[in-house]
Design an enzyme around this catalytic site. Structure first.
Site, PDB file in Angstrom:
ATOM      1  N   PRO A   1       0.824  -1.216   0.000  1.00 25.36           N
ATOM      2  CG  PRO A   1      -0.776  -1.563   1.645  1.00 25.36           C
ATOM      3  CD  PRO A   1       0.542  -2.077   1.152  1.00 25.36           C
ATOM      4  CD  GLU A   2       2.113   3.836  -4.524  1.00 23.34           C
ATOM      5  OE1 GLU A   2       2.461   5.029  -4.507  1.00 23.34           O
ATOM      6  OE2 GLU A   2       2.159   3.141  -5.555  1.00 23.34           O
TER       7      GLU A   2
ATOM      8  CE  LYS B   1       5.351   3.057   0.143  1.00 17.51           C
ATOM      9  NZ  LYS B   1       6.043   2.134  -0.778  1.00 17.51           N
TER      10      LYS B   1
ATOM     11  CG  ASN C   1       6.568   0.712  -9.009  1.00 17.99           C
ATOM     12  OD1 ASN C   1       7.334   1.537  -9.492  1.00 17.99           O
ATOM     13  ND2 ASN C   1       6.500  -0.525  -9.440  1.00 17.99           N
TER      14      ASN C   1
ATOM     15  NE  ARG D   1       8.701  -2.418  -6.331  1.00 20.58           N
ATOM     16  CZ  ARG D   1       8.053  -1.635  -5.468  1.00 20.58           C
ATOM     17  NH1 ARG D   1       8.682  -1.122  -4.430  1.00 20.58           N
ATOM     18  NH2 ARG D   1       6.770  -1.383  -5.640  1.00 20.58           N
TER      19      ARG D   1
END
Length: 276
Positions: free
Chosen positions: A2-3, A52, A163, A259
């Site tokens: 989760p961002e 986060k 991301n 990533r």
């Protein structure tokens, strides 16, 4: 993972549901039972997000009275009407009407205020916090040889940015993710920060990530809505091989530091790094 907008949304929800009230705190799974017993029956003072990371503070007398949660890749914190726990619930907070159940976090710890301050000190500037101080972070970016696509994912710089926000804000500003931070114009670095602030606030309000401008929505373009587990309308994230909404070129995918990185090489040319 989760961002930041997800964690801030959870903090707002927990504060709204339980803030100022005495709550039951238990660990149905048993792995947080000792810590839960120290908090059970005490008042939940506030829930707060930093990037986060989620901190839930209780008025319990023990020095350790702050629950520190990082959801990691598979963790979930669900707030729902009170019912019997389902699955492996590490932590449950409930007032008898509403329950918050934590499943599979990267960690769930009981810490002191001092330990909380140390954890926060390791984080960068959070675009969703009113007390954020972005200028030192932007100055560090402008001195760095690292590509901006890497810098945006560094939680010691941009707390809460993940991301999706990394890919989308770079696209929206026409910046190649491979541009070294030191090659950015200061105005461009500031524009990145301001765009993140706006996008992430929308994420909190809507509970999903929407980054496309009005002229590129499904309604405006006459295209089907995006279907993806993450939801929301985006320009490049997970759209590799598909046509860019702006120029029609295929969206590219490449790994950067392990990533997935998504970008449009036509809309984000490296030569356009310096924007005055």
């Amino acid at each position: 993972m989760p961002e930041g907008h997800v964690i801030h949304g959870l903090a707002h929800r927990l504060s709204a549901e339980f803030g100022g009230n005495a709550v039951e705190v238990v660990s149905p799974q048993g792995r947080f039972a000792r810590e839960a017993a120290l908090l059970d029956g005490h008042r939940l003072e506030r829930a707060e997000a930093w990037g986060k990371h989620l901190f839930i503070t209780f008025d319990a007398p023990a020095p350790e009275h702050v629950v520190y949660i990082h959801l990691g890749l598979i963790g979930k914190l669900a707030v729902h009407p009170h019912a019997a726990p389902v699955g492996q619930v590490r932590l449950r907070i409930t007032d008898g009407h509403t329950a918050a159940d934590l499943h599979g976090p990267q960690w769930c710890r009981l810490i002191t205020e001092e330990e909380r301050a140390l954890a926060i000190a390791k984080q960068g500037a959070d675009p969703l916090r009113a007390d954020a101080r972005p200028q030192p972070i932007l100055d560090a970016v402008l001195r760095s040889r690292r590509p901006i696509g890497s810098l945006l994912m560094d939680q010691r710089l941009f707390a809460g940015v993940g991301n999706i926000y990394r890919a989308e804000t770079l696209f929206r500003l026409g910046i190649s993710p491979f541009t070294p931070g030191r090659d950015l114009h200061p105005d461009t670095a500031r524009a990145l920060w301001e765009d993140l602030v706006g996008l992430m606030r929308v994420g909190v309000e809507r509970g999903r990530i929407d980054t496309v401008r009005e002229e590129h929505t499904p309604e405006a373009m006459g295209r089907p809505p995006r279907k993806d587990d993450h939801g929301g309308e985006v320009y490049v994230y997970r759209r590799e091989g598909q046509s860019c909404y702006v120029c029609g070129a295929p969206v590219r995918l490449q790994a950067m530091e392990g990533r997935n990185l998504f970008w449009c090489p036509s809309c984000q040319p490296e030569a356009a790094a310096r924007i005055s």
